[in-house]
Design a protein around this motif. Structure first.
Motif, mmCIF file in Angstrom:
data_model
loop_
_atom_site.group_PDB
_atom_site.id
_atom_site.type_symbol
_atom_site.label_atom_id
_atom_site.label_comp_id
_atom_site.label_asym_id
_atom_site.label_seq_id
_atom_site.Cartn_x
_atom_site.Cartn_y
_atom_site.Cartn_z
ATOM 1 N N ALA A 64 0.826 -1.201 0.000
ATOM 2 C CA ALA A 64 0.000 0.000 0.000
ATOM 3 C C ALA A 64 0.866 1.260 0.000
ATOM 4 O O ALA A 64 0.580 2.217 -0.733
ATOM 5 N N ARG A 65 1.930 1.254 0.790
ATOM 6 C CA ARG A 65 2.820 2.423 0.829
ATOM 7 C C ARG A 65 3.474 2.663 -0.521
ATOM 8 O O ARG A 65 3.605 3.805 -0.960
ATOM 9 N N MET A 66 3.869 1.611 -1.193
ATOM 10 C CA MET A 66 4.535 1.769 -2.490
ATOM 11 C C MET A 66 3.555 2.274 -3.547
ATOM 12 O O MET A 66 3.905 3.137 -4.356
ATOM 13 N N ILE A 67 2.341 1.768 -3.545
ATOM 14 C CA ILE A 67 1.350 2.221 -4.528
ATOM 15 C C ILE A 67 0.966 3.669 -4.272
ATOM 16 O O ILE A 67 0.951 4.497 -5.192
ATOM 17 N N ILE A 68 0.677 3.997 -3.022
ATOM 18 C CA ILE A 68 0.308 5.381 -2.681
ATOM 19 C C ILE A 68 1.486 6.319 -2.954
ATOM 20 O O ILE A 68 1.305 7.419 -3.480
ATOM 21 N N GLY A 69 2.689 5.897 -2.617
ATOM 22 C CA GLY A 69 3.868 6.718 -2.865
ATOM 23 C C GLY A 69 4.094 6.962 -4.347
ATOM 24 O O GLY A 69 4.404 8.080 -4.768
ATOM 25 N N GLY A 70 3.941 5.919 -5.158
ATOM 26 C CA GLY A 70 4.106 6.071 -6.602
ATOM 27 C C GLY A 70 3.060 6.999 -7.203
ATOM 28 O O GLY A 70 3.380 7.852 -8.048
ATOM 29 N N LEU A 71 1.811 6.842 -6.761
ATOM 30 C CA LEU A 71 0.758 7.734 -7.265
ATOM 31 C C LEU A 71 0.995 9.174 -6.831
ATOM 32 O O LEU A 71 0.809 10.112 -7.622
ATOM 33 N N ALA A 72 1.395 9.364 -5.588
ATOM 34 C CA ALA A 72 1.666 10.723 -5.107
ATOM 35 C C ALA A 72 2.831 11.353 -5.868
ATOM 36 O O ALA A 72 2.806 12.552 -6.176
ATOM 37 N N LEU A 73 3.830 10.554 -6.181
ATOM 38 C CA LEU A 73 4.965 11.051 -6.949
ATOM 39 C C LEU A 73 4.528 11.521 -8.336
ATOM 40 O O LEU A 73 4.902 12.609 -8.786
ATOM 41 N N LEU A 74 3.697 10.730 -9.000
ATOM 42 C CA LEU A 74 3.195 11.110 -10.321
ATOM 43 C C LEU A 74 2.321 12.361 -10.263
ATOM 44 O O LEU A 74 2.446 13.265 -11.097
ATOM 45 N N VAL A 75 1.429 12.416 -9.269
ATOM 46 C CA VAL A 75 0.563 13.593 -9.118
ATOM 47 C C VAL A 75 1.405 14.826 -8.809
ATOM 48 O O VAL A 75 1.149 15.917 -9.331
ATOM 49 N N GLY A 76 2.415 14.657 -7.990
ATOM 50 C CA GLY A 76 3.292 15.775 -7.655
ATOM 51 C C GLY A 76 4.019 16.320 -8.872
ATOM 52 O O GLY A 76 4.094 17.529 -9.076
ATOM 53 N N PHE A 77 4.541 15.413 -9.697
ATOM 54 C CA PHE A 77 5.201 15.864 -10.928
ATOM 55 C C PHE A 77 4.220 16.579 -11.845
ATOM 56 O O PHE A 77 4.565 17.585 -12.470
ATOM 57 N N ALA A 78 3.004 16.061 -11.935
ATOM 58 C CA ALA A 78 1.994 16.716 -12.774
ATOM 59 C C ALA A 78 1.688 18.116 -12.246
ATOM 60 O O ALA A 78 1.522 19.065 -13.030
ATOM 61 N N LEU A 79 1.626 18.265 -10.932
ATOM 62 C CA LEU A 79 1.378 19.588 -10.349
ATOM 63 C C LEU A 79 2.547 20.540 -10.597
ATOM 64 O O LEU A 79 2.339 21.738 -10.848
ATOM 65 N N VAL A 80 3.763 20.027 -10.525
ATOM 66 C CA VAL A 80 4.930 20.870 -10.811
ATOM 67 C C VAL A 80 4.865 21.367 -12.252
ATOM 68 O O VAL A 80 5.066 22.561 -12.525
ATOM 69 N N ILE A 81 4.577 20.475 -13.173
ATOM 70 C CA ILE A 81 4.477 20.869 -14.578
ATOM 71 C C ILE A 81 3.328 21.847 -14.790
ATOM 72 O O ILE A 81 3.469 22.845 -15.512
ATOM 73 N N ALA A 82 2.186 21.595 -14.117
ATOM 74 C CA ALA A 82 1.059 22.524 -14.228
ATOM 75 C C ALA A 82 1.427 23.891 -13.658
ATOM 76 O O ALA A 82 1.029 24.931 -14.199
ATOM 77 N N GLY A 83 2.186 23.906 -12.569
ATOM 78 C CA GLY A 83 2.627 25.169 -11.987
ATOM 79 C C GLY A 83 3.561 25.932 -12.909
ATOM 80 O O GLY A 83 3.512 27.162 -12.989
ATOM 81 N N ILE A 84 4.427 25.209 -13.622
ATOM 82 C CA ILE A 84 5.331 25.862 -14.575
ATOM 83 C C ILE A 84 4.541 26.425 -15.751
ATOM 84 O O ILE A 84 4.778 27.556 -16.182
ATOM 85 N N ILE A 85 3.607 25.632 -16.266
ATOM 86 C CA ILE A 85 2.825 26.079 -17.423
ATOM 87 C C ILE A 85 1.961 27.287 -17.087
ATOM 88 O O ILE A 85 1.909 28.261 -17.838
ATOM 89 N N THR A 86 1.277 27.232 -15.926
ATOM 90 C CA THR A 86 0.378 28.334 -15.547
ATOM 91 C C THR A 86 1.106 29.481 -14.871
ATOM 92 O O THR A 86 0.528 30.540 -14.655
ATOM 93 N N GLN A 87 2.363 29.263 -14.510
ATOM 94 C CA GLN A 87 3.179 30.240 -13.795
ATOM 95 C C GLN A 87 2.543 30.668 -12.471
ATOM 96 O O GLN A 87 2.628 31.817 -12.060
ATOM 97 N N ILE A 88 1.906 29.703 -11.814
ATOM 98 C CA ILE A 88 1.355 29.921 -10.474
ATOM 99 C C ILE A 88 2.296 29.218 -9.492
ATOM 100 O O ILE A 88 2.397 27.989 -9.473
ATOM 101 N N LEU A 89 2.970 30.017 -8.698
ATOM 102 C CA LEU A 89 4.018 29.505 -7.823
ATOM 103 C C LEU A 89 3.493 28.482 -6.820
ATOM 104 O O LEU A 89 4.129 27.442 -6.600
ATOM 105 N N ILE A 90 2.357 28.726 -6.221
ATOM 106 C CA ILE A 90 1.833 27.851 -5.172
ATOM 107 C C ILE A 90 1.521 26.451 -5.710
ATOM 108 O O ILE A 90 1.687 25.457 -5.010
ATOM 109 N N VAL A 91 1.103 26.352 -6.960
ATOM 110 C CA VAL A 91 0.828 25.042 -7.560
ATOM 111 C C VAL A 91 2.135 24.264 -7.721
ATOM 112 O O VAL A 91 2.202 23.068 -7.429
ATOM 113 N N GLY A 92 3.176 24.928 -8.169
ATOM 114 C CA GLY A 92 4.475 24.272 -8.316
ATOM 115 C C GLY A 92 5.051 23.830 -6.984
ATOM 116 O O GLY A 92 5.584 22.726 -6.868
ATOM 117 N N VAL A 93 4.931 24.688 -5.983
ATOM 118 C CA VAL A 93 5.439 24.343 -4.653
ATOM 119 C C VAL A 93 4.650 23.176 -4.069
ATOM 120 O O VAL A 93 5.224 22.238 -3.496
#
Length: 104
Positions: free
Chosen positions: A39-68
């Motif tokens: 469970a930890r590995m699955i949740i960790g992997g999903l959180a990692l992917l979602v986090g990367f997607a949020l970082v990319i979304a923050g870069i694209i939208t130039q909204i600092l809080i989304v990237g952070v």
């Protein structure tokens, strides 16, 4: 295809033996939920992917809080994903080469 009466009895006997010898595994199999390392590995992997997607979304939208937020979520996911592996390596190392081992 249905089971014969003898096969059912054998299966029930195996289930009782499993419940007696390993109650945690029996509970996990009956509940159907992932627990522990899987469970930890699955949740960790999903959180990692979602986090990367949020970082990319923050870069694209130039909204600092989304990237952070994405960086923090990805960091937490990486921690969940890798913490068990690092802990297992340390325990193995200390179990073999630690001060309490016969050779050390």
């Amino acid at each position: 295809m249905s089971l014969s009466e003898e096969e059912r009895r054998s299966l029930e006997e195996l289930e009782r033996g499993l419940a007696a010898t390993d109650p945690d595994l029996d509970l996990q199999l009956k509940s159907g939920r992932l627990r522990g390392t899987a469970a930890r590995m699955i949740i960790g992997g999903l959180a990692l992917l979602v986090g990367f997607a949020l970082v990319i979304a923050g870069i694209i939208t130039q909204i600092l809080i989304v990237g952070v937020a994405g960086f923090l979520v990805a960091g937490g996911g990486a921690y969940l994903l890798l913490s068990r592996l690092v802990l297992r390596r340390r325990l193995r190392r200390y179990g073999q080469d630690g001060p309490d081992s016969p050779g050390g």
